[in-house]
Design a protein around this motif. Structure first.
Motif, PDB file in Angstrom:
ATOM      1  N   ALA A 224     -16.695   1.329  61.307  1.00  0.00           N
ATOM      2  CA  ALA A 224     -16.787   0.964  59.894  1.00  0.00           C
ATOM      3  C   ALA A 224     -15.860   1.828  59.054  1.00  0.00           C
ATOM      4  CB  ALA A 224     -18.233   1.112  59.413  1.00  0.00           C
ATOM      5  N   LEU A 225     -15.776   3.109  59.402  1.00  0.00           N
ATOM      6  CA  LEU A 225     -14.878   4.011  58.674  1.00  0.00           C
ATOM      7  C   LEU A 225     -13.434   3.555  58.819  1.00  0.00           C
ATOM      8  CD1 LEU A 225     -14.143   6.628  57.181  1.00  0.00           C
ATOM      9  CD2 LEU A 225     -14.237   7.814  59.383  1.00  0.00           C
ATOM     10  N   VAL A 226     -13.045   3.232  60.038  1.00  0.00           N
ATOM     11  CA  VAL A 226     -11.672   2.791  60.285  1.00  0.00           C
ATOM     12  C   VAL A 226     -11.359   1.544  59.469  1.00  0.00           C
ATOM     13  CG1 VAL A 226     -10.130   1.791  62.019  1.00  0.00           C
ATOM     14  CG2 VAL A 226     -11.465   3.844  62.556  1.00  0.00           C
ATOM     15  N   ARG A 227     -12.299   0.592  59.457  1.00  0.00           N
ATOM     16  CA  ARG A 227     -12.069  -0.637  58.694  1.00  0.00           C
ATOM     17  C   ARG A 227     -11.896  -0.355  57.207  1.00  0.00           C
ATOM     18  NH1 ARG A 227     -16.067  -2.606  62.212  1.00  0.00           N
ATOM     19  NH2 ARG A 227     -17.673  -2.336  60.625  1.00  0.00           N
ATOM     20  N   SER A 228     -12.742   0.516  56.649  1.00  0.00           N
ATOM     21  CA  SER A 228     -12.674   0.781  55.209  1.00  0.00           C
ATOM     22  C   SER A 228     -11.382   1.485  54.834  1.00  0.00           C
ATOM     23  CB  SER A 228     -13.885   1.606  54.765  1.00  0.00           C
ATOM     24  OG  SER A 228     -13.824   2.925  55.266  1.00  0.00           O
ATOM     25  N   VAL A 229     -10.952   2.427  55.669  1.00  0.00           N
ATOM     26  CA  VAL A 229      -9.714   3.149  55.375  1.00  0.00           C
ATOM     27  C   VAL A 229      -8.508   2.229  55.512  1.00  0.00           C
ATOM     28  CG1 VAL A 229      -8.204   5.028  56.112  1.00  0.00           C
ATOM     29  CG2 VAL A 229     -10.674   5.389  56.001  1.00  0.00           C
ATOM     30  N   GLN A 230      -8.525   1.382  56.536  1.00  0.00           N
ATOM     31  CA  GLN A 230      -7.421   0.443  56.715  1.00  0.00           C
ATOM     32  C   GLN A 230      -7.333  -0.529  55.542  1.00  0.00           C
ATOM     33  OE1 GLN A 230      -8.212  -1.205  60.607  1.00  0.00           O
ATOM     34  NE2 GLN A 230      -6.935   0.316  61.636  1.00  0.00           N
ATOM     35  N   GLU A 231      -8.483  -0.997  55.079  1.00  0.00           N
ATOM     36  CA  GLU A 231      -8.495  -1.903  53.931  1.00  0.00           C
ATOM     37  C   GLU A 231      -7.924  -1.233  52.699  1.00  0.00           C
ATOM     38  OE1 GLU A 231     -12.519  -3.121  53.561  1.00  0.00           O
ATOM     39  OE2 GLU A 231     -12.500  -4.371  55.372  1.00  0.00           O
ATOM     40  N   ALA A 232      -8.283   0.050  52.513  1.00  0.00           N
ATOM     41  CA  ALA A 232      -7.795   0.785  51.347  1.00  0.00           C
ATOM     42  C   ALA A 232      -6.294   1.044  51.420  1.00  0.00           C
ATOM     43  CB  ALA A 232      -8.540   2.111  51.217  1.00  0.00           C
ATOM     44  N   ASN A 233      -5.768   1.067  52.642  1.00  0.00           N
ATOM     45  CA  ASN A 233      -4.334   1.317  52.824  1.00  0.00           C
ATOM     46  C   ASN A 233      -3.557   0.062  53.217  1.00  0.00           C
ATOM     47  OD1 ASN A 233      -4.122   4.093  52.191  1.00  0.00           O
ATOM     48  ND2 ASN A 233      -5.009   4.641  54.173  1.00  0.00           N
ATOM     49  N   GLY A 234      -4.042  -1.076  52.766  1.00  0.00           N
ATOM     50  CA  GLY A 234      -3.311  -2.319  52.983  1.00  0.00           C
ATOM     51  C   GLY A 234      -3.239  -2.764  54.428  1.00  0.00           C
ATOM     52  N   GLY A 235      -4.248  -2.388  55.216  1.00  0.00           N
ATOM     53  CA  GLY A 235      -4.298  -2.813  56.607  1.00  0.00           C
ATOM     54  C   GLY A 235      -3.554  -1.900  57.573  1.00  0.00           C
ATOM     55  N   LYS A 236      -2.970  -0.844  57.062  1.00  0.00           N
ATOM     56  CA  LYS A 236      -2.207   0.070  57.915  1.00  0.00           C
ATOM     57  C   LYS A 236      -3.127   0.786  58.905  1.00  0.00           C
ATOM     58  CE  LYS A 236       1.013   3.977  57.616  1.00  0.00           C
ATOM     59  NZ  LYS A 236       1.675   4.939  56.694  1.00  0.00           N
ATOM     60  N   GLU A 237      -2.687   0.865  60.162  1.00  0.00           N
ATOM     61  CA  GLU A 237      -3.469   1.514  61.206  1.00  0.00           C
ATOM     62  C   GLU A 237      -3.636   3.009  60.909  1.00  0.00           C
ATOM     63  OE1 GLU A 237      -4.885   0.370  64.149  1.00  0.00           O
ATOM     64  OE2 GLU A 237      -4.489  -1.677  63.485  1.00  0.00           O
ATOM     65  N   ILE A 238      -4.812   3.560  61.274  1.00  0.00           N
ATOM     66  CA  ILE A 238      -5.031   4.991  61.141  1.00  0.00           C
ATOM     67  C   ILE A 238      -4.290   5.718  62.256  1.00  0.00           C
ATOM     68  CG2 ILE A 238      -6.741   6.841  61.320  1.00  0.00           C
ATOM     69  CD1 ILE A 238      -8.756   5.094  60.021  1.00  0.00           C
ATOM     70  N   ALA A 239      -3.571   6.751  61.885  1.00  0.00           N
ATOM     71  CA  ALA A 239      -2.892   7.589  62.866  1.00  0.00           C
ATOM     72  C   ALA A 239      -3.774   8.812  63.113  1.00  0.00           C
ATOM     73  CB  ALA A 239      -1.525   8.007  62.349  1.00  0.00           C
ATOM     74  N   TRP A 240      -4.350   8.895  64.310  1.00  0.00           N
ATOM     75  CA  TRP A 240      -5.247   9.996  64.624  1.00  0.00           C
ATOM     76  C   TRP A 240      -4.453  11.216  65.085  1.00  0.00           C
ATOM     77  CZ3 TRP A 240     -10.192   9.545  63.259  1.00  0.00           C
ATOM     78  CH2 TRP A 240     -10.737   8.261  63.113  1.00  0.00           C
ATOM     79  N   LYS A 241      -4.962  12.379  64.766  1.00  0.00           N
ATOM     80  CA  LYS A 241      -4.366  13.622  65.222  1.00  0.00           C
ATOM     81  C   LYS A 241      -5.220  14.231  66.325  1.00  0.00           C
ATOM     82  CE  LYS A 241      -2.113  15.177  60.940  1.00  0.00           C
ATOM     83  NZ  LYS A 241      -1.913  16.355  60.044  1.00  0.00           N
ATOM     84  N   THR A 242      -4.583  15.065  67.148  1.00  0.00           N
ATOM     85  CA  THR A 242      -5.346  15.884  68.083  1.00  0.00           C
ATOM     86  C   THR A 242      -5.945  17.054  67.306  1.00  0.00           C
ATOM     87  OG1 THR A 242      -3.502  17.372  68.578  1.00  0.00           O
ATOM     88  CG2 THR A 242      -3.685  15.346  69.899  1.00  0.00           C
TER      89      THR A 242
END
Length: 309
Positions: A224-242
């Protein structure tokens, strides 16, 4: 060398000698706290891991000693939601303190309150760290050049500090608004603390470490977090860090020569963040850097904690 999204904490401190420097990392037994402590210890600093679970802290310390060869890694008990614990930790500290990394925190947790009635995320993420820095202020001054690092989050974009109802006594509790408010408070703390303490050689900054999958998200529906952040950023994929990349900006502000003389700022990806643009979840909100809000929060916090500085 330029630093950015992919930079690791070890790369930030490559060639930096912290021998003789003393550091405290809250929440240093999990997530990016471990990697922050590791990088500082590898550079020669004496590091104290301040944690609620001292058994986990001792295991982490043993691992870091084995990994870095630095035997000056200590563990102290600290529960940021318990002001008695904060006072005990600060009261037991002896000598100067060169680096304080306010790294620990809780994220988007169900509604809980301290015995004082304070909302738990605000109490832990802001009030606890504020009291810790205040209690350690003599040690920071004694360092003749200290840095305080407040680990905030891009989630600060979710909410300013709502001064009329900080602890959700009236409004309906929302875990993300509460988390966002506490992370905005971290940035405002950096703004006002730097203004007040820079004359004593203490520089204070805040940062967003990036998106890292750690135990911090134990209360969070990641999908759900990923979906909300992607929606807020125009559908852009989240880039995860180590975790090693996630600790890089903390370590840069804590000890890198590139951050010498910097204060009252908010960083991400090892660089000062750009202003937030409407409709995005990147950059820093103007309200988080607002000097008047920072001053107001400082006064409210002193009154809440019944302390003077």
């Amino acid at each position: 060398m330029s630093f950015g999204f992919e930079t690791t904490a070890a790369e930030v401190l490559d060639g930096v000698d912290l021998t003789g420097k003393r550091a405290v990392v809250t929440g240093g037994a999990s997530g990016i706290g471990i990697e922050t402590a590791r990088a500082l210890a590898a550079a020669g600093a004496e590091v104290t891991i301040a944690v609620r679970n001292t058994e986990a802290g001792e295991r982490t310390a043993a691992d870091l000693v084995a990994d870095t060869g630095n035997k000056q890694i200590h563990v102290g008990r600290l529960d940021l939601a318990d002001q008695d614990s904060v006072r005990a930790f600060a009261g037991a500290w002896e000598g100067p303190l060169h680096i304080l990394v306010n790294n620990a925190g809780v994220m988007a947790s169900p509604l809980a309150r301290t015995p004082q009635g304070w909302e738990m995320q605000f109490a832990t993420n802001h009030l606890g760290h504020f009291a810790l820095a205040a209690g350690l202020l003599p040690a920071l001054r004694a360092a003749n050049g200290a840095r305080v690092v407040a680990v905030s989050s891009s989630a600060h974009l979710r909410s300013p500090v709502v001064f009329d109802d900080i602890h959700f006594d009236v409004r309906e509790y929302d875990p993300w608004l509460a988390y966002g408010q506490s992370k905005t408070a971290n940035v405002l703390f950096a703004v006002e603390a730097d203004r007040r303490w820079s004359g004593d050689g203490i520089r204070v900054n805040a940062l967003h470490p990036g998106g890292i999958r750690t135990n911090l998200q134990r209360h969070v529906d990641i999908d759900a977090l990923v979906r909300s952040v992607q929606e807020a950023n125009g559908g852009k994929e989240i880039a995860w860090k180590t975790p090693q990349q996630g600790a890089a900006t903390s370590v840069l502000l804590a000890a890198s020569p590139t951050a010498e003389g910097v204060g009252g700022r908010y960083y991400d990806d090892c660089n000062e963040a750009a202003p937030n643009q409407p409709g995005t979840r990147t950059g820093v909100a103007a309200y988080a850097l607002d000097p008047s809000a920072a001053s107001r929060l400082w006064d409210v916090t002193l009154d809440t904690l019944h302390i003077t500085l």
